[in-house]
Design an enzyme around this catalytic site. Sequence first.
Site, short mmCIF file in Angstrom:
data_model
loop_
_atom_site.label_atom_id
_atom_site.label_comp_id
_atom_site.label_asym_id
_atom_site.label_seq_id
_atom_site.Cartn_x
_atom_site.Cartn_y
_atom_site.Cartn_z
N PHE A 84 0.81 -1.79 -9.55
CA PHE A 84 0.50 -1.29 -8.21
C PHE A 84 1.43 -0.13 -7.88
CE2 PHE A 84 1.12 -0.94 -3.66
CZ PHE A 84 -0.19 -0.98 -3.18
N LYS A 125 10.55 1.35 0.24
CA LYS A 125 10.77 0.02 0.83
C LYS A 125 12.18 -0.21 1.41
CE LYS A 125 6.81 -2.50 -0.65
NZ LYS A 125 5.96 -2.01 -1.74
N ASP A 163 8.62 3.03 -11.34
CA ASP A 163 8.34 2.77 -9.94
C ASP A 163 9.18 1.58 -9.49
OD1 ASP A 163 7.41 2.09 -7.47
OD2 ASP A 163 5.28 2.30 -7.96
C1 LIG Z 1 4.78 -1.02 -1.93
C2 LIG Z 1 4.71 -0.31 -3.22
C3 LIG Z 1 4.18 0.99 -3.31
C4 LIG Z 1 3.59 1.71 -2.11
O1 LIG Z 1 4.53 1.95 -1.12
P1 LIG Z 1 4.01 2.29 0.37
O2 LIG Z 1 5.28 2.62 1.11
O3 LIG Z 1 3.31 1.11 0.89
O4 LIG Z 1 3.14 3.47 0.25
C5 LIG Z 1 4.18 1.60 -4.54
N1 LIG Z 1 4.68 0.99 -5.64
C6 LIG Z 1 5.20 -0.25 -5.59
C7 LIG Z 1 5.76 -0.87 -6.82
C8 LIG Z 1 5.23 -0.95 -4.39
O5 LIG Z 1 5.71 -2.20 -4.35
#
Ligand SMILES: *Cc1c(COP(=O)(O)O)cnc(C)c1O
Length: 384
Positions: free
Chosen positions: A132, A246, A217
């Site tokens: 994701f 986050k 990521d």
């Molecule tokens: C939450 C998340 C995203 C997206 O971040 P947003 O601030 O909601 O756009 C992308 N990659 C990972 C691994 C995430 O947990």
Amino acid sequence: MRDYISLQQKYEFDVFPKRDVVLVKGKGAKLWDDKGNEYIDCAAGIGVASIGHANEKLVEAIKAQAEKLITCPGIFYNDTKSLFLEKLISVTPSNLTKAYLANSGTEAVEAAIKFARFTTKKKNFIAAMRGFHGRTYGALSATFKKEYREDFEPLVPGFTFVPYNNFEKLSEAADENTAGIILEPVQGEGGINVGDKDYFRAVRKLCDEKNIILILDEIQTGFCRTGKMFACEHFNIQPDILTVAKAIAGGMPLGAAVCSDKIQIPVGKHGTTFGGNPLVCAAGIAAIDFMLENNLAEQAEAKGKYFREKIYGYELSKVREIRNLGLMIGIELKEKVQPLLIELMKQGVIALPAGATVLRMLPPLVIDYKDLDKVVEKLFEILK
Ligand SMILES: *Cc1c(COP(=O)(O)O)cnc(C)c1O
């Protein structure tokens, strides 16, 4: 008292499945609803509030900056932003030297994708099944889940998916047109799947050999969540681009694509209005300082271990497997998770799903052991 649920239902163009609770206040790892009910928060705003809700240092920093300067266009330098960048670069992997600041995780990923294409002059990306990376078009194109993708096609072309933790399949997919490989060190939304050290080390080597940009990521895993400042430290590897968001600024909207010297993007090719404004940067400084001063990485490691040992002492008949790295915890169930999450919430614990059958817990890293004990007790009640 106003009926906030119907008020919000009336006016919000809602995209989230909702629970019928109005949260109004938080402190540390606790939340309260408008009826005064107290909860232990094992969601932390989806892995955001690592330093705890209403963290005093954070509140002070935001107040002070708000009185000074909230917005500053990217065409000027700013004192707070420069200090935040210095701090960010000091805690991210040592090969990373510069950061592009955005407002969210998905925007950090968008930037990483554009930077990788520009730097390599190549087009294609490899991402992992169950990965994701966000909801905007570039990030969505790197996101595996069919329900998120279908209905919105065509997405950005050039993305291929391979099984996570399977190096053979990944190396088969990589060729001379591969610009970047994007992976989460622990897959969050995809069910708390912990990355394999040898796999990630092999991926790093492959990227070096084939001039592929390795994008890690760490939007969910970063900033002490897994027991290290960044999860890639568990594998002893460094990415070419690290995407973070986050927990970075204690809940203020801030994301970053942190880059090595390899990455190029000329002035004028990318930009943002709000990204990295003085207010969020002040929050970022306070949040990172708090993490360092309180050894939050060590705390996450110790508390994750404590939780694991504690929960293994119970017979949980509804559980298939428990996976964790630090305080990033997934409990894979033999049944659907949603009804159990509602039950758990009625017992005073807020947790998250990760897919249909995984109960995910991302508590604030400042959660105390007494509350962890309570969480385990409540989990036992619903999972026995
Ligand atoms: C939450 C998340 C995203 C997206 O971040 P947003 O601030 O909601 O756009 C992308 N990659 C990972 C691994 C995430 O947990």
